[in-house]
Design an enzyme around this catalytic site. Sequence first.
Site, mmCIF file in Angstrom:
data_model
loop_
_atom_site.group_PDB
_atom_site.id
_atom_site.type_symbol
_atom_site.label_atom_id
_atom_site.label_comp_id
_atom_site.label_asym_id
_atom_site.label_seq_id
_atom_site.Cartn_x
_atom_site.Cartn_y
_atom_site.Cartn_z
ATOM 1 N N GLU A 173 -5.600 -8.003 -0.058
ATOM 2 C CA GLU A 173 -6.275 -7.839 1.236
ATOM 3 C C GLU A 173 -7.722 -7.476 0.956
ATOM 4 O O GLU A 173 -8.013 -6.685 0.055
ATOM 5 C CB GLU A 173 -5.691 -6.680 2.064
ATOM 6 C CG GLU A 173 -4.325 -6.902 2.616
ATOM 7 C CD GLU A 173 -3.811 -5.677 3.393
ATOM 8 O OE1 GLU A 173 -4.632 -4.852 3.845
ATOM 9 O OE2 GLU A 173 -2.585 -5.565 3.516
ATOM 10 N N GLU A 189 0.796 -1.231 0.000
ATOM 11 C CA GLU A 189 0.000 0.000 0.000
ATOM 12 C C GLU A 189 0.828 1.280 0.000
ATOM 13 O O GLU A 189 0.731 2.101 0.929
ATOM 14 C CB GLU A 189 -0.966 0.002 1.191
ATOM 15 C CG GLU A 189 -2.008 -1.092 1.110
ATOM 16 C CD GLU A 189 -3.072 -0.989 2.201
ATOM 17 O OE1 GLU A 189 -2.977 -0.103 3.070
ATOM 18 O OE2 GLU A 189 -4.009 -1.798 2.173
#
Length: 457
Positions: A356, A170
């Site tokens: 995720e 991320e």
Amino acid sequence: MTAVPTRSPLPTGLRWSAATSAFQIEGARDVDGRGRSIWDEFLEAPGAITDASTADLACDSYRHPEADVALVAGLGLDRYRFSIPWARVQPDGRGTANTVALDHYSRFVDRLLEVDVVPFPTLYHWEMPSAVEADGGWLSRDTVERFADYAAIVVDSLGDRVAHWYTLNEPAMTTLQGYAVGALAPGRQLLFDALPTVHHQLLAHARAAQVIRSRASAQVGLVNNHTWVLPLNDTAEDRDAAALYDLIHNRVFSEPLLAGEYPDLAAWGLPAMPVQDGDLDAIRASIDFYGINFYNPTTVTAADASSPIPFDIVPTPGVPVTGFGPEWPIMPVALRDLLVDLHARHPLLPPVIIGENGASFPEPDRAARVEDADRIAYLAGHIAAVGEAIAAGVPVEEYTVWSLLDNWEWADGYTQRFGLVHVDFATGERTPKASYDWYRDLIAGARSAAAAREETR
Ligand code: IFM
């Protein structure tokens, strides 16, 4: 409580995984020569963590990795996503490797292989050594080579058994929340001056990918957080605000990786990226798969003229929310729309991995069997959305639940529980929730269906 859907949402042929990250589960911050990271600094700042907790114990996974491997094996996962902390391997962010830490992760990889689960490590899940941050962190181009050196050390230790790597987790959150608004470590508040961290992270990923491929036979990608951006009102102002937010959250990362160029930043009055010759070629050639973490859509409206940023993020009307409240709306169809849109804009999209997906809901602190129908509904809805995207031609190959365990949720401390497994943070006791059993059965069902299809061929 949300009703559990009864129809099977199973897309065919997916690989199934679950994820954790080191700082959120390991504890043991001061053992085996671990160095300090930006999170050790951040959590010490008064008021930085909602419940003023530290990650000193977390799930105690560094001392008890066997407990996690047993849960991974019990689910029947194809792969397990975990992270290796840079500050354990190179306590000062440069120089000689800490072999005690490397041996720990080497044994962990062996344990996963013993239970037939493919180890899928992330090299950087937000834990920059403090010494690297002190030299500029992701604002400095020098960090690119330091990260590549660290990657070389890890791949030399594990590359004989690990063939799948995530470089960065991320980068969008690191830029937006870490360097732009300061909600996460390193807690900088640079607003648009944080943008050089985009380029340095992408370049660090690309250099690490080169290094990994030169030393081992491996598949490499990064995994970014994507959101589906919706204008609050159908007005030119809100559409512009949404387009700008889409640009800085999603496209400024995806376009260099997937198309080899940055979107037109000048058109939005944003500073140019610090690109040098060869950078964009290296970034474009860097991924074998594209990792997407998805949690929620983001609704945006134009901000007041007096605001330092031209958009406001507002609740998404008419949808349920997770334990975070209106900040995290639940809208599975947004994942399908995001995937279909990305594929339409990049028809040569490499294989996609959902790295995720998951949700936190209010759950008890003490050891307990949790009947988390709301989490099951969330996961089932998003898996169905992935199935619809695959049916529309998007090459999704893998789906990962965040998270295997309840854990230390960064600035939210222990107040948000994402696990398939409940963790009592006072005793370390792990208790599988209803969602653990549901995911185990879903994986088993998907495998039987795939085997039956093979037989009838
Ligand atoms: O816990 C985090 C994880 O570390 C990164 N992605 C989002 C998760 C939930 O906030």
